[in-house]
Design a protein around this motif. Structure first.
Motif, PDB file in Angstrom:
ATOM      1  N   ALA A 140       0.743  -1.234  -0.030  1.00 32.30           N
ATOM      2  CA  ALA A 140      -0.205  -0.172   0.114  1.00 32.30           C
ATOM      3  C   ALA A 140       0.874   1.114   0.232  1.00 32.30           C
ATOM      4  O   ALA A 140       0.457   2.401   0.658  1.00 32.30           O
ATOM      5  CB  ALA A 140      -0.971   0.050   1.001  1.00 32.30           C
ATOM      6  N   SER A 141       2.159   0.870  -0.715  1.00 35.22           N
ATOM      7  CA  SER A 141       2.881   2.337  -0.696  1.00 35.22           C
ATOM      8  C   SER A 141       2.303   3.725  -1.471  1.00 35.22           C
ATOM      9  O   SER A 141       1.420   3.387  -2.009  1.00 35.22           O
ATOM     10  CB  SER A 141       4.339   2.023  -1.378  1.00 35.22           C
ATOM     11  OG  SER A 141       3.809   1.606  -2.479  1.00 35.22           O
ATOM     12  N   GLY A 142       2.829   4.680  -0.940  1.00 31.59           N
ATOM     13  CA  GLY A 142       2.446   5.989  -1.473  1.00 31.59           C
ATOM     14  C   GLY A 142       2.354   7.017  -0.349  1.00 31.59           C
ATOM     15  O   GLY A 142       3.260   6.922   0.445  1.00 31.59           O
ATOM     16  N   GLY A 143       1.531   8.002  -0.686  1.00 25.67           N
ATOM     17  CA  GLY A 143       1.317   9.055   0.508  1.00 25.67           C
ATOM     18  C   GLY A 143       1.753  10.197  -0.146  1.00 25.67           C
ATOM     19  O   GLY A 143       2.370  10.627  -1.323  1.00 25.67           O
ATOM     20  N   ALA A 144       1.860  11.434   0.536  1.00 26.85           N
ATOM     21  CA  ALA A 144       2.199  12.713   0.058  1.00 26.85           C
ATOM     22  C   ALA A 144       3.491  12.680  -0.106  1.00 26.85           C
ATOM     23  O   ALA A 144       4.365  11.848   0.570  1.00 26.85           O
ATOM     24  CB  ALA A 144       1.585  13.745   1.036  1.00 26.85           C
ATOM     25  N   ARG A 145       3.951  13.521  -1.002  1.00 23.56           N
ATOM     26  CA  ARG A 145       5.487  13.636  -1.408  1.00 23.56           C
ATOM     27  C   ARG A 145       6.310  14.369  -0.217  1.00 23.56           C
ATOM     28  O   ARG A 145       7.461  13.795  -0.037  1.00 23.56           O
ATOM     29  CB  ARG A 145       5.698  14.707  -2.370  1.00 23.56           C
ATOM     30  CG  ARG A 145       5.164  13.968  -3.856  1.00 23.56           C
ATOM     31  CD  ARG A 145       5.273  15.270  -5.126  1.00 23.56           C
ATOM     32  NE  ARG A 145       4.209  16.396  -4.709  1.00 23.56           N
ATOM     33  CZ  ARG A 145       4.218  17.300  -5.586  1.00 23.56           C
ATOM     34  NH1 ARG A 145       4.906  17.353  -6.687  1.00 23.56           N
ATOM     35  NH2 ARG A 145       3.251  18.514  -5.114  1.00 23.56           N
ATOM     36  N   ASP A 146       5.782  15.135   0.638  1.00 21.78           N
ATOM     37  CA  ASP A 146       6.508  15.549   1.719  1.00 21.78           C
ATOM     38  C   ASP A 146       5.645  16.166   2.863  1.00 21.78           C
ATOM     39  O   ASP A 146       4.343  16.194   2.775  1.00 21.78           O
ATOM     40  CB  ASP A 146       7.459  16.712   1.135  1.00 21.78           C
ATOM     41  CG  ASP A 146       6.849  17.804   0.434  1.00 21.78           C
ATOM     42  OD1 ASP A 146       5.590  18.225   0.760  1.00 21.78           O
ATOM     43  OD2 ASP A 146       7.112  18.332  -0.366  1.00 21.78           O
ATOM     44  N   GLU A 147       6.371  16.739   3.860  1.00 21.25           N
ATOM     45  CA  GLU A 147       5.642  17.053   4.943  1.00 21.25           C
ATOM     46  C   GLU A 147       4.543  18.018   4.967  1.00 21.25           C
ATOM     47  O   GLU A 147       3.445  18.298   5.420  1.00 21.25           O
ATOM     48  CB  GLU A 147       6.587  17.398   6.213  1.00 21.25           C
ATOM     49  CG  GLU A 147       6.057  17.978   7.389  1.00 21.25           C
ATOM     50  CD  GLU A 147       7.257  18.168   8.555  1.00 21.25           C
ATOM     51  OE1 GLU A 147       6.640  18.948   9.339  1.00 21.25           O
ATOM     52  OE2 GLU A 147       8.103  17.633   8.392  1.00 21.25           O
ATOM     53  N   GLN A 148       5.059  19.207   4.023  1.00 18.60           N
ATOM     54  CA  GLN A 148       4.426  20.288   3.770  1.00 18.60           C
ATOM     55  C   GLN A 148       2.685  19.792   3.018  1.00 18.60           C
ATOM     56  O   GLN A 148       1.774  20.260   3.182  1.00 18.60           O
ATOM     57  CB  GLN A 148       4.989  21.373   2.793  1.00 18.60           C
ATOM     58  CG  GLN A 148       4.204  22.714   2.593  1.00 18.60           C
ATOM     59  CD  GLN A 148       3.875  23.313   4.020  1.00 18.60           C
ATOM     60  OE1 GLN A 148       4.464  23.184   4.976  1.00 18.60           O
ATOM     61  NE2 GLN A 148       2.685  23.961   3.919  1.00 18.60           N
ATOM     62  N   GLU A 149       3.033  18.921   2.072  1.00 19.57           N
ATOM     63  CA  GLU A 149       1.924  18.704   1.061  1.00 19.57           C
ATOM     64  C   GLU A 149       1.033  17.833   1.939  1.00 19.57           C
ATOM     65  O   GLU A 149      -0.354  18.152   1.935  1.00 19.57           O
ATOM     66  CB  GLU A 149       2.448  17.779   0.065  1.00 19.57           C
ATOM     67  CG  GLU A 149       1.208  17.379  -1.090  1.00 19.57           C
ATOM     68  CD  GLU A 149       1.611  16.302  -2.133  1.00 19.57           C
ATOM     69  OE1 GLU A 149       1.999  17.040  -2.970  1.00 19.57           O
ATOM     70  OE2 GLU A 149       1.942  15.344  -2.005  1.00 19.57           O
ATOM     71  N   TYR A 150       1.631  17.066   2.871  1.00 19.23           N
ATOM     72  CA  TYR A 150       0.684  16.390   3.972  1.00 19.23           C
ATOM     73  C   TYR A 150      -0.078  17.224   4.753  1.00 19.23           C
ATOM     74  O   TYR A 150      -1.265  16.992   4.995  1.00 19.23           O
ATOM     75  CB  TYR A 150       1.377  15.313   4.512  1.00 19.23           C
ATOM     76  CG  TYR A 150       0.717  14.683   5.402  1.00 19.23           C
ATOM     77  CD1 TYR A 150      -0.185  13.563   4.944  1.00 19.23           C
ATOM     78  CD2 TYR A 150       0.602  14.571   6.918  1.00 19.23           C
ATOM     79  CE1 TYR A 150      -1.173  12.781   5.799  1.00 19.23           C
ATOM     80  CE2 TYR A 150      -0.190  13.999   7.771  1.00 19.23           C
ATOM     81  CZ  TYR A 150      -0.893  13.006   7.165  1.00 19.23           C
ATOM     82  OH  TYR A 150      -1.750  12.200   8.232  1.00 19.23           O
TER      83      TYR A 150
END
Length: 338
Positions: A140-150
């Motif tokens: 289930a890999s993935g997620g926002a690119r970085d902390e700010q985007e998250y």
């Protein structure tokens, strides 16, 4: 003493009529008993838990009849149109997940979902699942690119949830148990930000804490305390897993006792029961031996707030021979025992 009947002639039934009446009653009783045992054979866990839920408290909580929302866009509904064997899954309320697929539209997507639930006078449940390095590069890999985007994504989700006190929110399955397993940046900081942002919405937020066979109760409590579980409703367990309801309730109570040692009292919990009808599985990924759990239900008055279908049964885990995403008929039929 005379053995003559004492009923007046006009009201006394004759022997044939009595026999017929007794036979009809016996037949009716047999039909009911047969139906009960058939139901138990088809779905023993559902019978056991429906009876328990109606007659006893679980973790001090009693079931309530408040309806949970059934999203008309569920993949199981589309599948059931083609094959009615999937009706049981399609007609059961389940959480809606928001992740990479709602990267730019999460505010509108959640808003529309909440509006649909409000129109149906039902409680919506959602999962927020987009933390960077999600699943550490596994299935289930993935997620926002970085902390700010998250953080921007979480803030948008919080804006949509503002004022929706009835909404149930499961925050980042596996993120806290997986802490430190790969390069994750400031994961604790991101989860703390998410908890702070969501705590202002009024929604019922539950931070995911894995399951009984992942973290010790003391470690789970320590991590939950670090990210601010005292600011939200509590924590979630067994998401997308198969442990029994009873054992997860017992684990949750141990976590709560450990939280109390840290000065945190009153944390509630919810449990995913969507696929735990056959108990723990050797393989966590589309296991063929798994079965549906009991119907989801909300609880009030104690520590348990809900037994829910969080991971949508019938949708692939992304491995174990199945497709990466979507409703997969073989695994759905297996859950149904077909």
């Amino acid at each position: 003493m005379s053995d003559a009947p004492t009923d007046p002639p006009e009201t006394r039934p004759d022997r044939v009529t009595q026999w017929r009446r007794h036979a009809l009653i016996a037949t009716a009783i047999a039909v009911v008993i047969t139906a009960v045992f058939v139901a138990m054979a088809v779905r023993p866990d559902a019978f056991r838990w429906s009876r328990a839920a109606d007659s006893a408290t679980i973790a001090g909580s009693r079931p309530v009849d408040t309806p949970l929302y059934i999203n008309p866009g569920m993949q199981a509904i589309a599948a059931a149109r083609e094959d009615p064997r999937f009706d049981r899954i399609a007609q059961t309320p389940q959480a809606l997940w928001f992740g990479d697929w709602s990267a730019k539209t999460v505010r509108d997507d959640i808003g529309k979902y909440l509006a649909g639930a409000a129109a149906a006078h039902a409680v919506p449940s959602i999962v927020l699942y987009r933390i960077p390095q999600r699943d550490c590069g596994s299935f289930a890999s993935g997620g926002a690119r970085d902390e700010q985007e998250y953080k921007e994504w979480i803030q948008a989700a919080a804006e949509a949830l503002k004022g929706h006190r009835e909404a149930i929110v499961i925050l980042e399955p596996d993120a806290l148990p997986d802490l430190g397993k790969c390069e994750q940046g400031d994961r604790l900081g991101m989860l703390q930000f998410a908890v702070d942002a969501l705590s202002t919405t009024g929604a019922q937020v539950y931070i995911d804490a894995g399951h009984e066979n992942w973290l010790s109760p003391a470690e789970a409590a320590h991590r939950l305390a670090k990210v601010g579980v005292n600011k939200v409703a509590g924590f979630s367990l067994n998401v997308a897993n198969f442990y029994t309801t009873q054992s997860e309730v017992e684990y949750a109570e141990r976590v709560r006792r450990e939280l109390s040692k840290l000065g945190i009292n009153g944390a509630h919990f919810v449990i995913d029961i969507g696929r735990n009808g056959a108990g723990p599985q050797r393989d966590f990924c589309n296991p063929p031996g798994a079965r549906l759990g009991a119907a989801p239900r909300l609880f009030r008055g104690g520590d348990l707030d809900g037994l829910l279908w969080i991971k949508s049964p019938g949708e692939t885990d992304g491995c174990g021979g199945g497709p990466p995403t979507g409703f997969w008929a073989p695994v759905a039929l297996g859950l149904l025992g077909k």
